[in-house]
Design a protein around this motif. Structure first.
Motif, PDB file in Angstrom:
ATOM      1  N   GLU A   1     -97.253  16.689 -38.320  1.00 16.41           N
ATOM      2  CA  GLU A   1     -98.536  16.778 -39.030  1.00 16.41           C
ATOM      3  C   GLU A   1     -98.421  16.232 -40.447  1.00 16.41           C
ATOM      4  O   GLU A   1     -99.320  15.558 -40.945  1.00 16.41           O
ATOM      5  N   VAL A   2     -97.282  16.539 -41.095  1.00 18.03           N
ATOM      6  CA  VAL A   2     -97.053  16.013 -42.450  1.00 18.03           C
ATOM      7  C   VAL A   2     -97.064  14.490 -42.435  1.00 18.03           C
ATOM      8  O   VAL A   2     -97.756  13.842 -43.230  1.00 18.03           O
ATOM      9  N   ALA A   3     -96.290  13.907 -41.515  1.00 19.47           N
ATOM     10  CA  ALA A   3     -96.192  12.443 -41.436  1.00 19.47           C
ATOM     11  C   ALA A   3     -97.540  11.820 -41.114  1.00 19.47           C
ATOM     12  O   ALA A   3     -97.952  10.825 -41.743  1.00 19.47           O
ATOM     13  N   THR A   4     -98.272  12.404 -40.151  1.00 21.28           N
ATOM     14  CA  THR A   4     -99.564  11.851 -39.740  1.00 21.28           C
ATOM     15  C   THR A   4    -100.584  11.908 -40.865  1.00 21.28           C
ATOM     16  O   THR A   4    -101.271  10.927 -41.156  1.00 21.28           O
ATOM     17  N   SER A   5    -100.701  13.067 -41.515  1.00 19.17           N
ATOM     18  CA  SER A   5    -101.734  13.233 -42.539  1.00 19.17           C
ATOM     19  C   SER A   5    -101.438  12.419 -43.789  1.00 19.17           C
ATOM     20  O   SER A   5    -102.334  11.797 -44.365  1.00 19.17           O
ATOM     21  N   ILE A   6    -100.184  12.408 -44.222  1.00 20.42           N
ATOM     22  CA  ILE A   6     -99.842  11.643 -45.423  1.00 20.42           C
ATOM     23  C   ILE A   6     -99.992  10.144 -45.157  1.00 20.42           C
ATOM     24  O   ILE A   6    -100.516   9.399 -46.008  1.00 20.42           O
ATOM     25  N   ALA A   7     -99.554   9.687 -43.975  1.00 18.26           N
ATOM     26  CA  ALA A   7     -99.723   8.273 -43.636  1.00 18.26           C
ATOM     27  C   ALA A   7    -101.198   7.899 -43.588  1.00 18.26           C
ATOM     28  O   ALA A   7    -101.598   6.823 -44.058  1.00 18.26           O
TER      29      ALA A   7
END
Length: 358
Positions: free
Chosen positions: A224-230
């Motif tokens: 979720e961190v990777a998806t949202s920040i990207a």
């Protein structure tokens, strides 16, 4: 050192597995004519929550039910306060009207359902079956809603676009292989992460609940961190918010539902500390989304700072409470007597301001 390497390897396995699963499943869904909106709210959200499912089910099968439940509650708190906080610092996040009208209320309803079913101190087999059935019904509802609107422009001005014919992942065997490989990485990563977390708990002298709420929750939320920040960096600011809301709904209904079914007749016991504090924090965080989302239909940078500040305070409280630190009473009094009331007043004013302007 070995446990730290095991934890890193487990987290990497979860991230890789979730990425492969999301890619394969989303391409498969688009090939069958499901809209990108529903793919985002279901396939992407479910795929990024797959580590929570893998870890929680693995913990249940290993007899570590406190990690299973703490992982879900901690992940939901982490998703809103940390992920949306960091994403909003990168760029103010757009909140679409459908999220306010439909998805956030459903997330709130799922949080209230968890609280109601867990008041007796256990998520029983029938409770878990109800959660899993509601997750299936919610998914079917989204798909039907998308199919009805597929002939016209949606509120997001999106159209159904099947995978490009020449793309390497456009063929059905490749999509199925990606899904299978993703599930394999998730299983291996979850075993490594749970094993490392149990060793951390023993070494630090803290309970499985605290480890589940913090270390495991953060580790399983890495997709979720990777998806949202990207998404925030690419300017796709609505995806950052939709991913979090969809993941939180799935964590409660899907993850706890599947974990409860895996536990069988024994069910999932809820630790007294979870019922007395952490579940209420999760509910308050979900409730706070409404006034923040409604005001200007965006999450401003200063609101992101507030979210991050509250997450730091929450983790600090867990650490102080686990160690029975002398500073715990003062910290609690400051939070309950000043910070929380001030935040509540601010949220109420924010919520009432658009109504007065209208």
């Amino acid at each position: 050192m070995a446990d730290a390497l095991l934890f890193v390897a487990g987290t990497a396995g979860l991230v890789i597995g979730a990425s492969l699963l999301v890619r394969g499943a989303s391409k498969l869904a688009l090939s069958f004519g499901i809209s990108p909106l529903v793919v985002g709210l279901t396939i992407v959200a479910f795929g990024t929550s797959a580590p929570e499912v893998a870890v929680s089910v693995g913990a249940v099968l290993d007899g570590r039910t406190d990690i299973a439940v703490g992982n879900v509650v901690g992940s939901n708190i982490f998703n809103v306060l940390f992920i949306l906080g960091v994403s909003a610092l990168i760029t103010p996040l757009v909140v679409h009207l459908q999220l306010i009208r439909q998805e956030v209320p459903i997330m709130l309803g799922a949080s209230l359902l968890l609280l109601a079913l867990g008041l007796d101190g256990r998520i029983g087999l029938w409770d878990a079956a109800l959660m899993a059935a509601l997750m299936v019904a919610y998914t079917v509802f989204l798909v039907v809603q998308s199919r009805r609107a597929s002939a016209q422009a949606t509120e997001y001005d999106e159209e159904v676009k099947p995978a490009a014919a020449g793309a390497w992942d456009a063929r059905l065997p490749v999509q199925l292989l990606l899904i299978a490989a993703g599930l394999g990485f998730l299983v291996m990563g979850s075993e490594a992460l749970v094993g490392a977390a149990v060793n951390f708990a023993k070494a630090m002298g803290v309970s499985d609940v605290v480890i589940g709420l913090t270390i495991v929750a953060a580790g399983t939320s890495m997709p979720e961190v990777a998806t949202s920040i990207a998404a925030a960096l690419k300017g796709e600011r609505d995806i950052a918010v939709g991913n979090v809301v969809g993941s939180n709904t799935f964590n409660i209904l899907g993850c706890l539902g599947i974990s409860g079914l895996a536990a069988g007749g024994a069910g999932l016991p809820l630790a007294p500390s979870l019922l007395a504090f952490d579940v209420w924090v999760m509910l308050a965080v979900a409730l706070a989304c409404l006034p923040v989302f409604v005001t200007g239909r965006e999450i401003a940078r200063w609101e992101g700072v507030v979210f991050l500040g509250y997450y730091v305070a929450y983790v600090a409280y867990l650490i102080l409470a686990a160690q029975q630190h002398d500073a715990l009473p003062l910290f609690s009094n400051v939070m309950l007597g000043f910070v929380v009331p001030l935040t509540v007043v601010t949220l109420v004013v924010m919520l009432l301001r658009p109504a007065r302007q209208a």
